[in-house]
Design an enzyme around this catalytic site. Structure first.
Site, PDB file in Angstrom:
ATOM      1  CD  GLU A 295      50.655  53.142  41.942  1.00 17.74           C
ATOM      2  OE1 GLU A 295      51.699  52.714  42.467  1.00 17.74           O
ATOM      3  OE2 GLU A 295      49.722  53.642  42.589  1.00 17.74           O
TER       4      GLU A 295
ATOM      5  CG  HIS B  57      46.754  49.818  39.200  1.00 12.82           C
ATOM      6  ND1 HIS B  57      46.161  49.155  40.266  1.00 12.82           N
ATOM      7  CD2 HIS B  57      46.651  51.136  39.490  1.00 12.82           C
ATOM      8  CE1 HIS B  57      45.738  50.036  41.153  1.00 12.82           C
ATOM      9  NE2 HIS B  57      46.014  51.249  40.705  1.00 12.82           N
TER      10      HIS B  57
ATOM     11  CG  HIS C 297      41.314  52.630  40.455  1.00 13.27           C
ATOM     12  ND1 HIS C 297      41.390  53.995  40.546  1.00 13.27           N
ATOM     13  CD2 HIS C 297      42.571  52.170  40.711  1.00 13.27           C
ATOM     14  CE1 HIS C 297      42.634  54.355  40.841  1.00 13.27           C
ATOM     15  NE2 HIS C 297      43.381  53.264  40.934  1.00 13.27           N
TER      16      HIS C 297
ATOM     17  CD  GLU D 246      34.830  32.579  33.307  1.00 10.74           C
ATOM     18  OE1 GLU D 246      34.232  33.647  33.337  1.00 10.74           O
ATOM     19  OE2 GLU D 246      35.399  32.142  32.305  1.00 10.74           O
TER      20      GLU D 246
HETATM   21  O1  2HA Z   1      47.372  54.037  41.826  1.00 10.57           O
HETATM   22  O2  2HA Z   1      45.769  54.466  39.786  1.00 10.57           O
HETATM   23  O3  2HA Z   1      47.258  56.503  38.180  1.00 10.57           O
HETATM   24  C1  2HA Z   1      47.431  55.266  41.199  1.00 10.57           C
HETATM   25  C2  2HA Z   1      46.515  55.370  40.078  1.00 10.57           C
HETATM   26  C3  2HA Z   1      46.525  56.633  39.318  1.00 10.57           C
HETATM   27 ZN    ZN Z   2      45.389  53.151  41.388  1.00 10.75          ZN
END
Ligand code: 2HA
Ligand code: ZN
Length: 272
Positions: free
Chosen positions: A115, A139, A141, A169
């Site tokens: 990314e 980033h 998940h 908050e």
């Molecule tokens: O969006 O999160 O690195 C790609 C990932 C893996």
């Molecule tokens: Zn990702």
């Protein structure tokens, strides 16, 4: 002799990887982190650099010419960052046009995160808009926000209002709101451009069915932003799982009173 991993900014970076991993946001090689390094920090470690070959970034970021970044590695696991930093993370330098990068430390047998285009485009945008203050792009998940992207309309107004509503908050922590990018192929230029557009307005951007991107001035603030939004999403997921309608909630006037008390500006488009 001092090692690169002894530097304060590297220690903080590794700690943030650990924190995200401990919250379950980084299954396998999921997620990535980058930090735009200060010149004083670079001079404290540059004796230990060895310069690799220049490689194409695939996007052009002239606003970041000659800058150095600490980044996670492509295919590397957050859980291994603390165990084997030299192969899991590394420092890259951009060339004087912002078209190419070279590895100067770490990323052994690896390369920067897939990314990287989105990270660098976000860094460039935020560097300009915050007068150089923002330095961290993260980033992750985040499970509950991802879950919500299957059941809520993919609109900035809806996600902002819902996340504000579920934890008092939230409007104080992210008064500018959150942006939403519909599902796109990750890793490339197009998703980087779409994310950059949202980053012009927000510090937090949802990637539908994938995760979130956060921007901030330092590790704590950026991680805290991600964590606060994801916790609010978790509350919404729990509430929706219990029953489809709420008996009471934070009202539009409550938001306006909160804004007054905490001295933040909340746009009306996210309230009504
Ligand atoms: O969006 O999160 O690195 C790609 C990932 C893996
Ligand atoms: Zn990702």
């Amino acid at each position: 002799m001092m090692k690169v991993t002894d530097a304060g900014f590297v220690k903080e970076f590794i700690r943030m990887c650990e924190d995200g991993n401990s919250l379950g946001w980084h299954e396998r090689n999921g997620g990535n982190l980058s930090y735009r390094i200060k010149s004083s920090e670079i001079s404290s470690v540059s004796d230990l650099f060895s310069y690799g070959e220049w490689k194409d970034i695939t996007v052009s970021v002239p606003g970041l010419a000659n800058e150095y970044f600490l980044v996670t590695g492509s295919g590397r696991y957050f859980k291994n960052v603390i165990l084997r930093p030299e192969e899991s993370i590394g420092i890259i330098q951009l060339d004087n046009k912002g078209d190419k990068y070279r590895i100067v430390w770490g990323l052994e047998n690896s390369k920067p995160t897939s990314e990287l285009p989105t990270h660098l485009m976000n860094h460039e945008t935020k560097k300009i808009l915050t007068n150089g203050e923002h330095r961290v792009i993260y980033h992750a998940h985040t499970t509950n926000v991802i879950a919500l992207t299957f059941v809520l309309p993919l609109k900035d107004e809806v996600f902002t209002h819902k996340l504000w509503e579920m934890a008092t908050e939230c409007p104080v922590v992210f008064p500018d709101g959150v942006g939403v990018v519909e599902w796109m192929v990750p890793g490339g230029r197009d998703i980087a451009l779409a994310t950059r557009e949202k980053m012009k307005e927000y510090d937090l951007v949802v990637w539908a069915h994938h995760g979130m991107f956060a921007s901030g001035p330092d590790f704590d603030t950026t991680f805290g932003l991600m964590h606060t939004a994801e916790k609010s999403a978790e509350i919404l997921v729990k509430v929706l799982s219990m029953r489809s309608e709420m008996l009471q909630t934070i009202t539009d006037d409550d938001f306006r009173n909160l804004a007054k008390e905490f001295n933040v500006t909340l746009k009306e488009k996210f309230i009504g």
